[in-house]
Write an enzyme that holds these catalytic residues in place. Structure first.
Site, short mmCIF file in Angstrom:
data_model
loop_
_atom_site.label_atom_id
_atom_site.label_comp_id
_atom_site.label_asym_id
_atom_site.label_seq_id
_atom_site.Cartn_x
_atom_site.Cartn_y
_atom_site.Cartn_z
CB CYS A 1 -35.86 56.84 -47.78
SG CYS A 1 -36.18 58.03 -49.05
CB CYS B 1 -33.01 61.90 -50.45
SG CYS B 1 -34.64 60.67 -50.22
CB CYS C 1 -36.09 60.74 -46.60
SG CYS C 1 -34.14 60.06 -46.55
CG ASP D 1 -40.48 57.72 -32.46
OD1 ASP D 1 -41.66 58.35 -33.14
OD2 ASP D 1 -40.45 56.59 -32.29
CG ASP E 1 -41.41 63.07 -33.20
OD1 ASP E 1 -42.41 63.56 -33.58
OD2 ASP E 1 -41.50 61.73 -32.93
CD GLU F 1 -44.49 67.42 -35.05
OE1 GLU F 1 -44.69 67.39 -36.25
OE2 GLU F 1 -44.39 66.55 -34.60
CB CYS G 1 -31.70 58.12 -50.46
SG CYS G 1 -32.35 58.21 -48.89
#
Length: 423
Positions: free
Chosen positions: A355, A339, A336, A365, A191, A284, A358
């Protein structure tokens, strides 16, 4: 595959004059050929053949008083300049027709003698390597080379470059065989970012890996800004056209060259380490050109995301590794990694979030890098274009994830992949 090996040149004062003459003659031939092709197109939409164009702007031009000095340099360098013009037109037409990926290429433009970077290329007929380590260039002589390593094979061409700081380089094109590394089991997602909190070492990270590793942002330009500003102010006080201004311009160019060299070295070292330690690396698809037009332009250019990705892909192709690029529209900061529930938007100052599905608490990051890793692995497994159910015909061939490593995609039939999160 073809690679470039660059080495520093140390020409004598006389050889510098000969190189400057060669740069100028190659530029004039390029501009004359471009003007002739533009005039022919405006007249009757015709295209001048390369052989006819070479005879007009080189052979016949040498017989005229205005271009008689073209005979003082190597004809190989002049012909290479015409080949560069043909390549520029071919890239333009391929870009317009959609055959060339990437940003749209424009028409060739005229070269200026005021350009701070000069280059000329010699083919096999225009150079040779001496037994004493010197580089012999046609009508220039034996030039001293700072050899830092041996060439893996005989070079097919060499490009002599003079950068804005006045340094000379020889860039050899050689053919090498891929050198696959021993397979490893680790894969990593990265990232990239700028507005991140400080690391324990006191620095600002440029990337967070899915295994928890943090890479500090070197900030080469920011650290050298004080020295650069001082040199730039000294340049602005010099009279235009004076020798003192030329000396001050060289000081500014050398300061920028040190920053660029350090950044390039860091990109190569970081990419080599990632390729050596991981079988696959996922990134990315950041819109670097778009971010470079915002208020973060200086920091984006200083981070060199585009250079880092290019170097990483080149090294992966050479050493048998995989580099996967996931979509820039993937909500990695809001998904997340446990989940796979997509949460709401989060401002940049929110670095820790919980989250709602969950209840897992995530580092922003680290979680994004783990989502990128999972998305890249899923895209890689689904890349061959297998059918949804066994026995169903494949409607079309999917594009390979790796670019430049597959000569052509082979159709593969696979079943549905179990355990792959739907993103």
């Amino acid at each position: 595959m073809y690679l470039r090996y660059s080495f520093r040149l140390e020409p004598t004062p006389g050889q510098c004059i000969a190189l400057a003459r060669t740069f100028g003659c190659a530029r004039v031939v390029y501009n004359d050929a471009l003007a002739a092709r533009k005039a022919a197109y405006r007249a009757d939409r015709s295209r001048i053949a390369t052989g006819v164009l070479a005879k007009r702007v080189i052979t016949d031009a040498k017989k005229t008083p205005e271009r008689a000095w073209l005979a003082e340099v190597s004809v190989d360098a002049l012909q290479s300049s015409l080949r560069d013009l043909d390549t520029a037109y071919a890239n333009f037409f391929a870009s317009v027709s959609g055959k060339r990926p990437g940003r749209r290429m424009g028409l060739p433009v005229f070269k200026s003698k005021k350009d701070s970077r000069q280059a000329v290329r010699f083919s096999r007929n225009g150079f040779r390597l001496r037994d004493n380590g010197r580089l012999n260039l046609a009508k220039i002589g034996d030039v001293r080379v700072r050899w830092s390593r041996e060439l893996p094979s005989a070079p097919s061409s060499v490009t002599v470059i003079k950068d804005p700081s006045g340094r000379y380089f020889a860039s050899f094109v050689v053919q090498v065989e891929p050198e696959p590394l021993a397979p490893v089991t680790s894969e990593v997602g990265i990232d990239l970012g700028l507005t991140l909190p400080q690391t324990p070492s006191g620095g600002t990270p440029i990337a967070v890996l899915s295994d928890g590793e943090v890479i500090d942002n070197p900030r080469f330009l920011r650290r050298a800004e004080r020295r650069l500003n001082k040199a730039q102010r000294a340049l602005s006080r010099k009279a235009k056209g004076s020798r003192n201004r030329a000396k001050a311009r060289l000081k500014v160019a050398r300061a920028h060259a040190r920053v660029a060299d350090a950044r390039r070295n860091w990109c190569h070292q970081s990419a080599s380490r990632l390729v050596r330690d991981n079988q696959a690396v996922y990134l990315e698809d950041l819109a670097v050109s778009g971010l470079a037009r915002t208020r973060l332009a200086k920091s984006v250019h200083d981070a060199a995301w585009g250079m880092f990705r290019r170097v990483l892909e080149e090294k992966a192709a050479r050493y048998g590794r995989h580099v996967g690029i996931v979509s820039r529209w993937l909500p990695s900061s809001r998904t997340c990694s446990v989940c796979w529930v997509v949460d709401g938007k989060k401002p940049l100052h929110v670095r820790i979030w919980r989250c709602e599905g969950c209840g897992t608490e995530h580092d922003r990051d680290l979680n994004a890098s783990q989502v990128i890793l999972a998305a890249g692995q899923a895209e890689r497994l689904n890349a061959p274009g297998g059918p949804v159910s066994p026995g169903v015909e494949i409607p079309r061939q999917a594009r390979p994830v790796e670019r430049g490593t597959h000569p052509k995609a082979q159709p593969v039939t696979t079943g549905s992949q179990a355990g792959i999160p739907a993103l």
